[in-house]
Structures are given as C-alpha cells and as structure tokens.
Motif scaffolding. Structure first.
Motif, PDB file in Angstrom:
ATOM      1  N   TYR A  18      40.337  27.107  57.284  1.00 39.17           N
ATOM      2  CA  TYR A  18      39.259  26.804  56.235  1.00 39.17           C
ATOM      3  C   TYR A  18      39.511  28.061  55.522  1.00 39.17           C
ATOM      4  CZ  TYR A  18      37.769  23.046  59.264  1.00 39.17           C
ATOM      5  OH  TYR A  18      37.835  21.844  60.148  1.00 39.17           O
ATOM      6  N   GLU A  19      38.993  27.860  54.062  1.00 40.33           N
ATOM      7  CA  GLU A  19      38.508  29.029  53.414  1.00 40.33           C
ATOM      8  C   GLU A  19      36.956  29.241  53.834  1.00 40.33           C
ATOM      9  OE1 GLU A  19      40.639  30.177  49.398  1.00 40.33           O
ATOM     10  OE2 GLU A  19      39.980  28.014  49.341  1.00 40.33           O
ATOM     11  N   PRO A  20      36.662  30.160  54.347  1.00 41.19           N
ATOM     12  CA  PRO A  20      35.465  30.298  54.982  1.00 41.19           C
ATOM     13  C   PRO A  20      34.152  30.446  54.002  1.00 41.19           C
ATOM     14  CG  PRO A  20      36.496  32.549  55.014  1.00 41.19           C
ATOM     15  CD  PRO A  20      37.439  31.563  54.475  1.00 41.19           C
ATOM     16  N   GLY A  21      34.379  31.132  52.797  1.00 38.18           N
ATOM     17  CA  GLY A  21      33.290  31.177  51.818  1.00 38.18           C
ATOM     18  C   GLY A  21      32.239  32.391  52.314  1.00 38.18           C
ATOM     19  N   GLU A  40      50.704  41.782  48.906  1.00 36.92           N
ATOM     20  CA  GLU A  40      50.904  40.523  48.467  1.00 36.92           C
ATOM     21  C   GLU A  40      49.728  39.885  47.515  1.00 36.92           C
ATOM     22  OE1 GLU A  40      52.415  37.904  51.833  1.00 36.92           O
ATOM     23  OE2 GLU A  40      51.756  39.591  52.629  1.00 36.92           O
ATOM     24  N   TRP A  41      48.456  40.645  47.462  1.00 35.92           N
ATOM     25  CA  TRP A  41      47.497  40.389  46.743  1.00 35.92           C
ATOM     26  C   TRP A  41      47.563  40.235  45.312  1.00 35.92           C
ATOM     27  CZ3 TRP A  41      42.880  43.252  49.297  1.00 35.92           C
ATOM     28  CH2 TRP A  41      42.488  42.724  50.697  1.00 35.92           C
ATOM     29  N   SER A  42      46.822  39.027  44.652  1.00 37.03           N
ATOM     30  CA  SER A  42      46.941  39.103  43.427  1.00 37.03           C
ATOM     31  C   SER A  42      45.529  39.720  42.878  1.00 37.03           C
ATOM     32  CB  SER A  42      46.619  37.581  42.816  1.00 37.03           C
ATOM     33  OG  SER A  42      45.504  37.277  42.960  1.00 37.03           O
ATOM     34  N   GLY A  43      45.538  39.868  41.312  1.00 37.54           N
ATOM     35  CA  GLY A  43      44.418  40.799  40.757  1.00 37.54           C
ATOM     36  C   GLY A  43      43.124  40.396  41.212  1.00 37.54           C
ATOM     37  N   THR A  44      42.882  39.045  41.741  1.00 38.49           N
ATOM     38  CA  THR A  44      41.573  38.658  41.997  1.00 38.49           C
ATOM     39  C   THR A  44      41.428  38.795  43.648  1.00 38.49           C
ATOM     40  OG1 THR A  44      42.534  36.394  42.529  1.00 38.49           O
ATOM     41  CG2 THR A  44      41.460  36.762  40.330  1.00 38.49           C
ATOM     42  N   THR A  45      42.382  39.074  44.253  1.00 33.67           N
ATOM     43  CA  THR A  45      42.238  38.675  45.710  1.00 33.67           C
ATOM     44  C   THR A  45      41.033  39.595  46.520  1.00 33.67           C
ATOM     45  OG1 THR A  45      44.524  37.919  45.890  1.00 33.67           O
ATOM     46  CG2 THR A  45      43.259  38.394  47.889  1.00 33.67           C
ATOM     47  N   LEU A  46      41.010  40.914  45.995  1.00 33.61           N
ATOM     48  CA  LEU A  46      40.156  41.807  46.702  1.00 33.61           C
ATOM     49  C   LEU A  46      38.824  41.192  46.518  1.00 33.61           C
ATOM     50  CD1 LEU A  46      39.555  44.371  47.808  1.00 33.61           C
ATOM     51  CD2 LEU A  46      39.354  45.498  45.646  1.00 33.61           C
ATOM     52  N   THR A  93      37.751  38.247  45.611  1.00 36.92           N
ATOM     53  CA  THR A  93      37.464  36.934  46.184  1.00 36.92           C
ATOM     54  C   THR A  93      37.360  36.792  47.778  1.00 36.92           C
ATOM     55  OG1 THR A  93      40.058  36.314  46.094  1.00 36.92           O
ATOM     56  CG2 THR A  93      38.263  35.348  44.491  1.00 36.92           C
ATOM     57  N   ILE A  94      38.318  37.565  48.615  1.00 40.68           N
ATOM     58  CA  ILE A  94      38.011  37.711  49.834  1.00 40.68           C
ATOM     59  C   ILE A  94      36.687  38.356  50.153  1.00 40.68           C
ATOM     60  CG2 ILE A  94      38.894  39.228  51.760  1.00 40.68           C
ATOM     61  CD1 ILE A  94      41.716  38.901  51.222  1.00 40.68           C
ATOM     62  N   ALA A  95      36.296  39.247  49.263  1.00 43.76           N
ATOM     63  CA  ALA A  95      34.760  39.818  49.773  1.00 43.76           C
ATOM     64  C   ALA A  95      33.827  38.524  49.916  1.00 43.76           C
ATOM     65  CB  ALA A  95      34.399  40.724  48.637  1.00 43.76           C
ATOM     66  N   TYR A  96      33.906  37.441  49.251  1.00 46.55           N
ATOM     67  CA  TYR A  96      33.083  36.575  49.564  1.00 46.55           C
ATOM     68  C   TYR A  96      33.620  35.160  50.130  1.00 46.55           C
ATOM     69  CZ  TYR A  96      34.265  35.274  44.535  1.00 46.55           C
ATOM     70  OH  TYR A  96      34.997  35.025  43.312  1.00 46.55           O
ATOM     71  N   GLY A  97      34.975  35.400  50.594  1.00 44.40           N
ATOM     72  CA  GLY A  97      35.248  34.260  51.563  1.00 44.40           C
ATOM     73  C   GLY A  97      36.390  33.376  51.140  1.00 44.40           C
ATOM     74  N   TYR A  98      37.118  33.782  49.900  1.00 46.64           N
ATOM     75  CA  TYR A  98      38.151  33.060  49.286  1.00 46.64           C
ATOM     76  C   TYR A  98      39.328  33.442  49.472  1.00 46.64           C
ATOM     77  CZ  TYR A  98      34.853  29.353  47.738  1.00 46.64           C
ATOM     78  OH  TYR A  98      33.781  28.471  47.514  1.00 46.64           O
ATOM     79  N   GLU A  99      40.470  32.864  49.250  1.00 48.88           N
ATOM     80  CA  GLU A  99      41.871  33.485  49.386  1.00 48.88           C
ATOM     81  C   GLU A  99      42.035  33.851  50.557  1.00 48.88           C
ATOM     82  OE1 GLU A  99      44.129  35.363  46.342  1.00 48.88           O
ATOM     83  OE2 GLU A  99      42.244  34.793  44.985  1.00 48.88           O
ATOM     84  N   VAL A 100      41.304  33.366  51.582  1.00 50.45           N
ATOM     85  CA  VAL A 100      41.576  33.947  53.193  1.00 50.45           C
ATOM     86  C   VAL A 100      41.634  32.670  54.037  1.00 50.45           C
ATOM     87  CG1 VAL A 100      39.213  34.661  53.753  1.00 50.45           C
ATOM     88  CG2 VAL A 100      41.083  35.443  54.987  1.00 50.45           C
ATOM     89  N   GLY A 101      42.548  32.490  54.863  1.00 49.63           N
ATOM     90  CA  GLY A 101      42.434  30.928  55.775  1.00 49.63           C
ATOM     91  C   GLY A 101      42.041  31.468  57.055  1.00 49.63           C
TER      92      GLY A 101
END
Lengths: 393, 722
Positions: free
Chosen positions: B296-299, B406-412, B414-422
């Motif tokens: 899941y993407e945890p959010g 491997e991160w895109s420009g947004t990853t940092l 979005t990961i902070a609030y639980g996206y782009e991570v499974g």
C-alpha cells in the motif's frame, strides 16, 4: 553263455533314492502355502502327505521290479500295450476332465493316468519288437512301418486326449528307440517330416495351443487368456530361480511358493529347487540326471540281450527326456507345457511308474556286467537259457 | 560320423557298432542340451540374479506407511486452534440399494435434516456410485445404522480440523489433499508440523495378503511438532468481529487489523477481511494475507518517519512553527512545472506538533526539504521499510522504497507524507511499535513455541531486536506528537476516557493500474496505548470504504471499538465458533501395534499372546485351534483393539446364510459391488485396493451382514505385480 550275477547299479539306486527323499522335502516346502490356502485341504502338510504315500508306493514298486526278471515282460508287452490303447480310448470317451483335458481315469479313488501307462507300455513293446527284428529293421515295409504303427497309434491317442506334451515326448522317445535300434535315419527323418503338417493342423485346431506357441514366439499379446497365464507362471518361475542366486535362500525358505508361482510343487518345482538351493541345487539335479543317462546307456550297452538293451535305452531316455523337457520349460527355453520333473514333482502315477521303470532298469543292470574286462563282445543270451533273477545287492 | 547317410542298401554293418554310434550320438545331444540348460541357469541364477531378486523383493514386500500425525496449533493461552480428526463419508450403489432407497433416504434425512428428496434423487439415479454424505462428523455418522442399510458404504478419512472455521484463517493457512501445507502457518511450518512418516515392511503372498512372519522391519512414525502461536484468541476474535462490523458500516471492500506487542514484537491478532473458512475454502484468493503480502501507499501514517527523521536530525523541534500555506502549496519543479500539495485542514502558522496532529502534508513536505533525501531515506530504512520484517509467514513482500538516486523531483516531498513509497501493513505496525518501544525496532513474530509430541519445548521464540531506529528522546517526542493527534487532532474519534491513546490517521488514494483511482481510498488508523507505557500497537486499515473514506471516519472507530473491548476486558469470545470435534489423540496408551499371528494356536495360547501385545479378544465358534483372526496377523491397529478369534469348528451353512466372497486385491468400488451382489453390506476403511477383509472369504454369515474391508492406496500395491 551264462550271465554273470552282478550287483545292481548302485549309483542309479542311490541317486534315485536321493531324488525321492529330496522330493519330499521340496514338495513340502513348495506345496505348504497352496495346501493351506486350498479350501478343501487347509493344512500345510495336506499335499505332501499324499505325495509321501505315492513315494512309498514307488519304493515298493521299485523293489518289486528290481526282483522281477525283465525277460518275463517280453511275451506280455503286446497285450499290455493293447490294454493301454483300450484304456486311452476309454479315457477319451469317459474320462474325467482335468484342466480342460481328459487325462485321468478314476477307478475307486485311484487316479490313473493312461498316457503314463501307455508311454511305458509302448517302450516295452518297442523293445520287444526291436530285439526280434534284427537287421530287418533296415527294411521300410517289414521292419520300420510296424514299429511306426505302434508309435503313431499311441501318440495320436494321447494327443487327442488332448495331451500334446506327453504325445510329443512319446513321439520323440519312440523315434529315438527306433533310431538307436538300427532303423535307417532316412526313414526316421521321413516319417518325422510327414508328421510336420499333421502337427501344424493339430496346433491350429486348438486355440490355446496356438496362443501358447505365439506367445512363446512373442507374437501374441493376450492378456486375459492362456498366454498371459503361462507368461505369469513362467516369469514367476524364473524369478524363483533368480531369487535363489548361487546358494539359494535356504531349505523351506521359498517365497515364490507363497501363492506367487502356480504349480510350484508340480511342473514348476525345479524353480523352487533353484530358489531354495541356488544354482548349486539346480546343477546338482542336472548332474544327477546326466548320471542316470550315462549309467543307463552303459547298462544298455552291456545288457545281456537285445530286449534288455532296448528296454534300458527306452527307460533311460524317457526319464532323462522328461527331466530335460521340464528344465527347458521352467527356464523358458521351450513353450510352457505340462511336463513333470521325474521323481521330484508332486504327482500321482508319474512317480510310481517312474519308480517301476527304474526298478526294471536296475534289474537289467543286475544281469549285466558293467565292467567287462575280457572283451567288448556283446553277450548274446537266449531267453530260455537261464532266466536269471536279479538280486538286490 | 556322417557316413551312414550314404550306406544305401549295403549289407550288414554289425549292429552293435551301429548302436554304439547312435547311442553315443543320443548321449552327446542330451549332454549338449544339458549344457544349454546349465548355461541358462548361470545366466538367471548368477548373472541376472540381482535383477530377479529385486523383482522378488518388490513382490513379497509391501511398505505400509505409518502416517505421522500432523502437529496441532494452539494460541498463546493453549486454546486448540487446529488439530486432526476423521470424517465419515457415505456412498451407495443405486443398483443395489434401489429398492431400499426410501428407507435409506429417510434415515439420512432424519440425521442431517436435509430433505428426503435430495437423497432419493441420488439413490434413484442411474449412476453406479453416488456420494450421499461427505465429511460427516463421527458423532453424527454413528447415528446412521449402516448395517441395516443395504448398499450403503461407509468410509473414514482423515481430516485437518480448524476448530474456529474462519478465525485466523489467512494466518493458519491450509493443507492440500496430500496433507502438505500450502499457505499460512501450515505452509511455513510444514516440516515441523508434518513429522516423519514411518513404515512397516509386510511380507505378502501371491494373493496380496499379509504372510505370517515373525519379524518385520519397522520404523515408527514421529508425530509432528505442535506450535503455540503468539496470537491471543480473544484479541483475535475481537479484532475480527470489530473489523467485520466496521466494514459492514463503511461498506469497505476489504480490511485488516494487526495487534502486536511493541516490547517483544509478538503478534497478538492478525485479521483479514473478507475472511476464509478453512474448513470450507470457497476461493483460494481469500487465503491471501494482506498484512504481509499486499503493498500500500501508506499516506499520513508514514509521517512518523518524517517526524522521527526531522527530530533526530535536529532540523526542527516540536514547537517550531511552519507556515501551512492555508491548505495549498505550490512547489516549483524542474522544467517550470508546478505541483500543488494540499491539506485537508487548511491552516496558517502551526507548530510541528500541530502539523502532525492535523496531518499537514504541506508542513511535512517543507520539513522534508530540511531533512534531505539521504537522511529521510535512511530513517525509512531504519524503520524497516523496503524490506521484509522476517515474520514467519509465507509470501511476505519487501514493499518498495526507492533509493534517493532513483527519486524524481517530487519524491522527497511526497514520501514525507506517505506517497511514492510502498509498504506492507505489518511494516507500518512494526514501525509504530518501534516508536512505542522507545525507538527500538523489534522483529515481529507469530510462533511462540514449538513443542514435540512428548511436550518438550523444541524451540522458544525470544524477542529479537532489529535495530535502534531512533533515540529514546526522539521516540518520546514522536509519541507526544501522536498523542496530540488523538488529543486534539484528526484522531480525536478514538479518544477514550480510561486510557491515553497515541495514534495517527492515514488516508491514501488507491493507486490502481498505474494511476490514482478517483474516490478510492485506503483508510487507516494506527496507534498504541496506554501512551505513557504502551502495551499494544494496533493497526486498522480498510480498503475503499464508501461511507466516510478517511482513516478518521472509516478505520479509527474500528480501532476504538477494539481498544475499548480489550481495555474493558469484555473480550469474551462470542461463541460463534464450532464445537471442537472428536480429536484423534496420540496418547501413549493408544500407540499402534502389529497384530501377532495366532492361527493354529490353542484358545488359551492365542488369548495370552494377544494380551501380551495389549489386545483384547473376542472368541467365535468352537474347537481347539484358532482358524482365523481379525484383524489379520500383521495388521497395524491401535493397542486395546478387539481381536476376533475364529475357532476351527465352523458352523455349517444354514438357510439364510451366505459365504463371504474373496475381495482381496479388488478396487474399493469393485469390492463393494461384489459384496453387494452377494447381498452383503460393506464398511470401507481407507481407500484404494482391498488388502484385508472381515469376515474373511468363505466365512458363513447372515445374508445382509456387513463385511469390513481395509484398503490401501493403489500406489502401494502396484509394486506387487512387478
């Protein structure tokens, strides 16, 4: 010339007694499981007990025969043979069925196998005929045909019982005797070749024979019928031999007899010998029969008269031929057919008649000098001169 | 030697010479044939002997397997969850039972409650074999008077018994027809549970019957070990019941609950919805354990990672203020692209703690820029994301945590609030447990002990520390943040007067087939209590809830209900569970024993011998000698079994009596048809080919009597006919 009063051939007596005694041991082992599982017997010793009775009768008959001068049979052989022929005809008409073949005749509890009687009757009569024909045998019409007539008659009657294997063996025996008796090889081969088409017709006339032959050659794959049954039995027989290896699994330790090998105490008893006593046992048995062959023919060679000579040849070849045929069948070298191992197989009249025949042979030996020191000249003795009685050692 | 072919009508070669030659000839031929036979004997008995000995051995010996009993599975309090039993099946051959069809149908209907018609239809069909009842419980099956029902065949089969049907279904898993575990604990611990099958080598005769012998090589089976799970059946039941209730309320598609103990990593409950009834699996797909196998993407629940990383790296304090952009924050991306991050609760200046309490994505994104990719990535790795937890459950996945390169420009951001991570739900639960455990990540585990059949502990699972994720102080601060979530933030719904709860809501859009599906969310709530000294971590997640899609609305109430029941200790298991069936036990005194051969013995002897072997006896008939016995010699039965002894004086066949036919070696179906054709009933034990029957063939019995046939799988007996 007076016949020497010799000892009987002790070697033959000893090995035959050995075979008879070991047959009790082997038959007991081979038959116990079958007897136990037979709803009419339900006792491990049920079959061997019957066998022992036959062996004892065989002993008695043999010792009687040893003490009867074989020359006394000569005038009787024709009548006995005629009697046997009648018996064969009667059986054909009113015999009891055994395994689909009319081979037995029941008379007050004793099962008589007429082909067994006829076989020896024929041998005896052939000996009579051969000993009186002399050089006439070379003549086709006067010498050869009368002999062929008797052989043919008996063989045909046995075969239509139908008992092919015994018929064939009697045929071989008869021709062998005639051949050794001095008939011309041409005549023998001619009459045998004349038999061939008859044989083919005979084969085709019964589907089970055909199947046996075909399955032996490897052409028939008949899973439900006789061929499959034969193959199963043969395979189990060979497994028995193989399982024995060199030294065998030991006395009474056969496992093939535990309802794996049908007829393990009868026609296939040699396989149980092989299983329990290994190749040592089987080769010993073969050597014993070779010994009987060698001693028997030696008796024939030095027999005091022609009748004795031909009788000795007939008796010896009969027993050895049966042993050989049985061995070849159990080893899968010839098609499966019911031939007992002489003196060893469980079986009714065969044991008794074989014992009787050996007794006669021993009587001949008792009147024969088996180690002539002076010359190789045959002792020509006329019957009337000295009706000697063989001695028991 | 061949010259006599040419001696046409020449006169008189001395006869003797001729004989001698010909005798020699015959002798030589005979000797050659003898030699031929001897050569063949050498071939069979020496050269090929081993081949035939192998064949012989195959046909004499039968290896009868002695099946090991599969181990039981218990919960942490010793409640039996999984064991073994036998089910009874009934079948019939309509050809034979035809005229009694009504009677049979009535009988069955009375016991099972199914309509008579259902059985009648089967019994009157033209088939030769119909199954009347499958997998009946033994106690019920006993009520069916098979003996008086003509043509009805009874057979027993071993069955793995899941005492609570759907409780813990995905965790326990299931076995296949060969009794091999294929999912869940059954699969993961198959080797331990299975034990080692033993065998007895029986000697067989040509009719495929056991042959009396004194010794037989034997290897006793070693029963499988039992497992004690960390699961608490009470918590499990609460979790499943509340999850089900919650899902019915929210009309979610699926859901899951994980309860674990933060200090040890022990899983106390692990529930999946939809449930799977292990005694009647309708779809293999239901067996999937989402907690370890789904990504899941945890959010927002992932924000503890951001918080922990920020505090650990001193980029912020709890009180530091951030501007929350009034709910909408445009971020400049490479190539003049803009991306908007939005918050559900628009705010202006808020503290970092408030950012957590109100779940501000914008603040978390801003903080992530301060933390930097490497630090955030390392923190996520430390929490255990992107790798399996190592729990003893099959099919656990790694999840997905990309490396910063491997991160895109947004990853940092979005990961902070639980996206782009499974992540897997278990990873989330374990991460929260690490916070609850003062920053120490424990390895989650589900099997507490392994116990051998004698009750010895083979293996005890001790709690395993994985690593310190964050300092005690940081963990304490994060905990405070999570308390604030419940105290005044988005998780207020779970607030309980009796206990302080720390937790976090999370709502993430479902990413399906490469894009975010509109209106489709995963709603989660994860928390622990009591916040001061956490004892339990609980994660609740619902997929695609329709009535209120957020974690706060969909999942938090489930969390609350579970917590409430656990805390109030009203966690009585609602007895919706199946009554445990008769178990086959492996007590010492019920060990199996081989029946000795007593045929031919006297009564007294026979009874004495049997008693020495621990059997009881029943004597039939009169006479001095034992003629037959049942079970037959060499049979393997439990000690204490009655051995029937038949004496030799059999009763003669009377009117109305019938001889039992021999059905050895027949297939079950053929044997039962054969017996039925002889007006006899049949009881079947086992399956395959008949290896034993009682009464034995030839026994006189009353017409309609029941013959028991014991069968073994065909594979065994195939060896016999080489």
């Amino acid at each position: 010339m007076a016949s020497r009063k010799n000892h009987i051939d002790r070697m033959i007596l000893i090995v035959v007694l050995f075979l008879l005694v070991s047959s009790i041991v082997v038959v007991y082992s081979a038959s116990s499981s079958w007897a136990l599982n037979n709803p009419h017997i339900r006792s491990a010793a049920g079959l061997v007990n019957k066998h022992i009775v036959k062996v004892l009768i065989g002993f008695v008959v043999m010792f009687f025969a040893i003490n009867i001068d074989y020359r006394k049979y000569k005038p009787l052989t024709l009548w006995v043979l005629l009697g046997a022929v009648v018996l064969l005809i009667v059986t054909r008409i009113a015999g009891s069925e055994a395994k689909g073949a009319v081979r037995w005749i029941s008379t007050g509890g004793v099962n008589l196998q007429p082909s067994e009687v006829a076989k020896f009757a024929l041998i005896f009569h052939l000996a009579t005929l051969l000993s009186s024909k002399g050089t006439k045998l070379q003549d086709f019409k006067k010498g050869f045909v009368p002999l062929l007539f008797w052989v043919g008659l008996v063989v045909v009657l046995v075969m239509i019982q139908p008992n092919f294997s015994t018929g064939a063996i009697i045929c071989v025996l008869g021709m062998l005797m005639i051949f050794i008796g001095g008939a011309r090889l041409k005549h023998v081969l001619l009459s045998l070749s004349a038999l061939l088409p008859a044989l083919v017709v005979y084969m085709i006339s019964a589907p089970y024979r055909m199947k046996r032959i075909l399955s032996y050659i490897g052409f028939a794959n008949d899973d439900s019928g006789i061929a499959a049954k034969d193959n199963y039995q043969l395979l189990q027989g060979i497994i028995g031999f193989g399982n024995g290896g060199i030294f065998g699994v030991g006395m009474g330790m056969s496992k093939q007899r535990d309802l794996f090998l049908p007829e393990s105490y009868g026609d296939f008893i040699f396989s149980i010998v092989g299983e329990e006593y290994g190749i040592i046992g089987t080769v010993l048995f073969l050597l014993i029969f070779l010994l009987i062959l060698s001693r028997g023919l030696r008796i024939a060679k030095y027999a005091p008269d022609d009748f004795g000579k031909f009788l000795a040849i007939g008796i010896t070849t009969t027993i050895v031929l049966y042993a050989l045929a049985n061995t070849l069948v159990t080893l899968g070298l010839v098609p499966t057919t019911g031939v007992p191992m002489p003196f060893v197989s469980y079986g009714g009249t065969a044991i008794i008649s074989s014992c009787y025949a050996i007794g006669v042979l021993l009587n001949i030996s008792s009147q024969t000098d088996l180690h002539p020191r002076i010359s190789e000249q045959p002792a020509v003795v006329s019957v009337e001169q000295e009706p000697a009685v063989g001695r028991v050692y | 030697m061949w010259n006599f072919f040419h001696k046409k009508n020449e006169v008189i070669v001395p006869e003797l010479k001729d004989y001698t030659h010909r005798l020699l000839w015959v002798k030589v031929i005979f000797i050659f044939v003898f030699i031929g036979a001897a050569v063949r004997l050498v071939q069979i008995q020496i050269l090929d002997a081993s081949k035939y000995q192998d064949i012989a051995k195959k046909q004499y010996e039968v290896r009868v397997p002695l099946h090991a009993q599969r181990g039981n599975i218990y919960d942490r309090n010793g409640n039996l969850l999984v064991s073994n039993s036998q089910f009874v099946s009934f079948s019939a051959n309509p050809k034979f039972s035809g005229q009694y069809a009504r009677k049979i149908a009535e009988r069955f209907s009375k016991i099972t409650g199914k309509p008579i018609k259902e059985y009648l239809e089967k019994l009157q069909s033209s088939k030769r074999y119909v199954v009347l009842e499958k997998a009946m419980r033994p106690d019920e099956a006993e009520k069916i008077p098979v003996d008086s029902l003509v043509g009805v065949v009874k057979s027993n089969e071993p069955v793995r018994l899941y005492h609570y049907n759907e409780r813990l279904g995905q965790v326990l898993g299931t076995i296949n027809a060969e009794y091999v575990g294929v999912s869940g604990i059954e699969q993961q611990f198959d080797k331990e549970l299975r034990g080692v099958d033993g065998y007895v080598v029986l000697q067989k005769d040509g009719k495929n019957r056991a042959r009396p012998s004194t010794d037989y090589p034997r290897e006793d089976p070693v029963n499988g070990n039992s497992l004690e799970l960390t699961i608490d059946l009470t918590y499990q039941s609460i979790a499943e019941e509340e999850l089900k209730r919650g899902i019915q309320r929210t009309q979610a598609e699926a859901g899951l609950v994980v309860i674990l103990q933060p200090q040890t990593g022990e899983i106390l409950a692990l529930a999946n919805y939809p449930p799977v009834n292990l005694n009647e699996i309708k779809s293999v797909d239901l067996l999937r354990n989402r907690v370890v196998s789904d990504m899941y993407e945890p959010g927002s629940v992932f924000k503890i990672v951001t918080a922990s990383a920020a505090l650990q790296n001193n980029v912020t304090t709890l009180d530091k203020k951030f501007y929350a952009e009034n709910g909408s924050y445009k971020v400049q991306l490479a190539g003049n692209k803009m991306r908007t991050i939005s918050d559900t609760h628009p705010m202006k200046d808020i503290t970092f703690m408030e950012a957590m309490a109100y779940s501000s994505n914008i603040v978390m994104a801003k903080v992530s820029n301060l933390i930097g990719p490497e630090n955030l990535y390392n923190e996520a790795r430390n929490f255990g994301f992107g790798m399996t937890t190592g729990i003893e459950l099959p099919a656990e996945i790694n999840g997905q945590l990309k490396k910063p390169v491997e991160w895109s420009g947004t990853t940092l951001n979005t990961i902070a609030y639980g996206y782009e991570v499974g992540v897997t739900p278990l990873q989330i639960a374990a991460a929260y447990a690490a916070i609850a455990n003062d920053g120490m990540l424990m390895k989650p585990y589900i099997v507490k002990r392994e116990i051998d059949p004698l009750g010895n502990e083979v293996f005890v699972h001790e709690p395993t520390k994985i690593r310190r994720v964050t300092s005690r102080e940081t963990a304490q601060q994060v905990k405070t943040m999570l308390e604030s979530v419940v105290e005044f933030g988005t998780g207020g719904v779970v607030k309980l007067p009796t206990v302080t709860i720390a937790g976090k809501t999370g709502t993430s859009r479902k990413y399906v087939d490469g894009k975010y599906e509109s209106g489709s969310y995963n709603a989660s709530f994860v928390g622990f209590f009591p916040a001061e000294k956490p004892e339990l971590v609980c994660l609740v997640m619902t997929e695609k809830p329709k009535v209120g899609y957020t974690g706060a609305v969909a999942s938090a109430p489930i969390f609350k209900a579970i917590t409430e029941r656990i805390i109030n200790n009203n966690g009585l298991i609602a007895k919706t569970v199946t009554t445990p069936l008769q178990e086959t036990t492996n007590k010492e005194d019920k060990s199996i024993e081989v029946v000795p051969d007593i045929c031919g013995r006297t009564v007294n002897d026979a009874v004495r011998i049997l008693q020495q072997h621990g059997f009881q006896t029943k004597i039939y008939g009169k006479g001095d000698e034992v003629m037959r016995q049942y079970p037959a010699a060499e049979s393997i039965v439990e000690r204490g079994t009655y051995i029937n002894i038949m004496m030799d004086e059999e009763t003669p066949l009377l009117a109305g009596m019938q001889k039992v036919p021999d059905v050895h070696g027949m297939s079950v179906r053929r044997a039962s048809n054969n017996l039925a054709a002889n007006h006899l009933g049949v009881t079947i034990i086992g399956s395959g080919v008949v290896v034993n029957q009682f009464p034995g063939s030839g026994t006189a019995v009353k017409v309609g009597a029941r013959v028991t046939i014991m069968c073994e799988p065909k594979a065994l007996t195939a060896a016999q006919l080489y």
